[in-house]
Write a protein that holds these residues in place. Structure first.
Motif: not given
Length: 529
Positions: A87-112
């Motif tokens: 649970x990165x944040x209970x209300x600010x779901x842009x926390x998830x989006x930001x981390x997903x973008x960074x992980x994708x940029x380095x070739x990592x799978x945000x689904x795992x």
């Protein structure tokens, strides 16, 4: 180059020269900004500053950044996600989006990530849009960065779809044609972000109409110097978001709609550059880290557009970083050292800055104290002692063939010195002498640990120009021996040596606590801890 850019900036200010004279140098500015961000954000964490935007900007810029930098960030993300139970944040779901973008940029799978699927949160429509259109904008950008399907979120009141996020953005377009977090007047920052999110959906008639209306609005709002103002204050971030938006839309920054008084948005953005790798939020406010990280990724977007590459947020061409990517190059004899004394510590390291490293190594039998209860962290270390701890740390099988006259079978360090020598980690002071009782200097330790890192499969190559750039920030870097120059630069670049001091002191004997920390850092980078 930094000095020449500074001179150009001064001329621009003093004589009102067109910033177009700087536009041709944006690639050099990008290079320097990437190096600045790399040096100022050495240990990126999960966060909007000093975190995901720095990682994404560096990864998409094409800058020569060590893979270990991204590997270490990913490990911190794993630890963070595990610690907060996904649970990165209970209300600010842009926390998830930001981390997903960074992980994708380095070739990592945000689904795992540590057993958690970060994409799943974006399947919750209500929680995602709780932040208004900001939530929808970044959810779309994150999902499209890796062309991810939206997972089913069984806890969501309403299961999200891309169409729902698109419509949410369209429904909130302001009467004048842009977007804002609140109010009825367009905000260039938010409008730029909304355009980035909608860019991949231009084949939708409604989306395309909204985009064209927004572009007209922004063209009319653009200042005569090529920039944009938010709340009547001109700032670099507004230029960043609109410049990035044009690149995502495939529109040249020289499009006549966005050239005012011969000034493009890029021209304007470069006027915020401080000449030393940083950007300011305003022109008179000094270097700002957030503005610098945003400036980095905007310049990366321009470079990618100019080279015909995928856009900033279309990451099918992302770099591939794996925490296990060194396995193919790692010597097969290397093994992790298991914990053998879980509670081991020493009385004289309580509260010491290197306590954790010392304990981690001693609990694995890698390093010993001077007595059962005393480590003596400020004492020096001999060459023989170093050979022993690095051999144990890498789990190397012991060799019994001696190569030195001053290392005899009766010596406790006999096998360790011969093993470290056999694997190319240490050398003698001559063909027949090792000098086992000699103390280790900081530059000698750096050379040996660079060799150990290479044995572990790490990319240890560093050219002379980059080495000079890395070490030039230290007052005494010219005192380093030629044979140690690259090794010192490698150790500082990878964080094996901390760069918070003003001097290297390359020829000073290094303390036992420092050696422990250096070896710990090396083993951590190599995935052996």
């Amino acid at each position: 180059m930094k000095k020449s850019l500074s001179v150009l900036m001064c001329l621009l200010i003093l004589f009102g020269l067109s910033p177009q004279s700087l536009a041709a140098d944006y690639d050099e500015v990008l290079h320097d900004t990437a190096q600045y961000v790399y040096k100022t954000v050495q240990n990126p964490q999960v966060g909007s500053v000093g975190g995901e935007w720095a990682v994404m900007g560096l990864a998409r810029s094409g800058a020569d950044i060590p893979s270990a930098y991204y590997e270490n960030y990913y490990r911190r993300v794993e630890d963070y996600v595990k610690e907060c139970g996904g649970v990165l944040h209970n209300q600010k779901y842009t926390e998830y989006s930001r981390v997903i973008i960074a992980l994708t940029a380095i070739g990592k799978n945000p689904a795992e990530v540590s057993g958690y699927n970060l994409l799943e949160s974006l399947g919750d429509y209500e929680n995602t849009i709780r932040q208004g259109i900001n939530g929808s904008i970044w959810a779309l950008i994150a999902l499209d960065s890796g062309n991810y399907d939206i997972p089913q979120n069984i806890n969501a009141k309403t299961q999200a779809t891309r169409e729902m996020y698109i419509n949410h953005i369209l429904e909130n377009q302001t009467p004048d044609g842009g977007w804002a977090l609140s109010g009825n007047s367009a905000d260039p920052d938010i409008t730029g972000m909304a355009l980035q999110a909608l860019a991949k959906y231009r084949d939708n008639e409604n989306v395309n109409a909204a985009i064209e209306k927004a572009l007209l609005c922004m063209s009319q709002m653009q200042n005569e110097n090529g920039g944009f103002s938010t709340w009547e204050s001109e700032n670099s971030e507004s230029a960043v978001q609109m410049l990035t938006a044009l690149c995502e839309l495939g529109i040249s920054q020289e499009d006549e709609r966005f050239v005012k008084n011969q000034n493009t948005i890029l021209d304007n953005l470069l006027t915020y550059y401080d000449g030393n790798g940083g950007f300011g939020h305003t022109k008179d406010g000094g270097t700002n880290q957030m503005a610098t990280e945003q400036g980095l990724y905007a310049l990366a977007a321009v470079k990618r557009f100019s080279q015909g590459k995928n856009s900033l947020y279309c990451m099918s061409d992302a770099i591939k970083v794996s925490v296990n990517q060194t396995e193919e190059l790692k010597n097969s004899d290397i093994q992790k050292a298991d914990i053998v004394s879980p509670e081991k510590t020493f009385e004289d390291i309580k509260g010491h800055e290197n306590q954790s490293a010392i304990e981690e190594l001693s609990r694995r039998g890698v390093i010993d104290g001077k007595t059962e209860n005393s480590f003596e962290p400020d004492q020096t270390m001999t060459r023989a002692e170093f050979a022993a701890i690095v051999t144990r740390g890498l789990g190397l099988p012991l060799k019994e063939v001696s190569g030195f006259e001053d290392v005899t079978y009766e010596d406790w360090f006999y096998s360790y010195v011969n093993t470290a020598y056999a694997y190319g980690i240490v050398n003698g002071i001559s063909d027949r002498e090792f000098n086992p009782g000699g103390t280790i200097t900081r530059e000698e330790a750096a050379v040996m640990l660079q060799r150990a890192a290479k044995l572990c499969g790490m990319d240890t190559d560093i050219d002379a120009v980059l080495a000079r750039d890395v070490l030039a920030g230290f007052l005494d870097y010219v005192k380093a021996s030629d044979w140690a120059f690259g090794s010192l630069a490698f150790c500082y670049r990878e964080g094996i040596l901390p760069d918070d001091a003003m001097e290297i002191k390359p020829k000073e004997p290094v303390k036992r606590a420092e050696i422990a920390q250096m070896l710990y850092n090396t083993l951590k980078l190599s995935g052996l801890l």
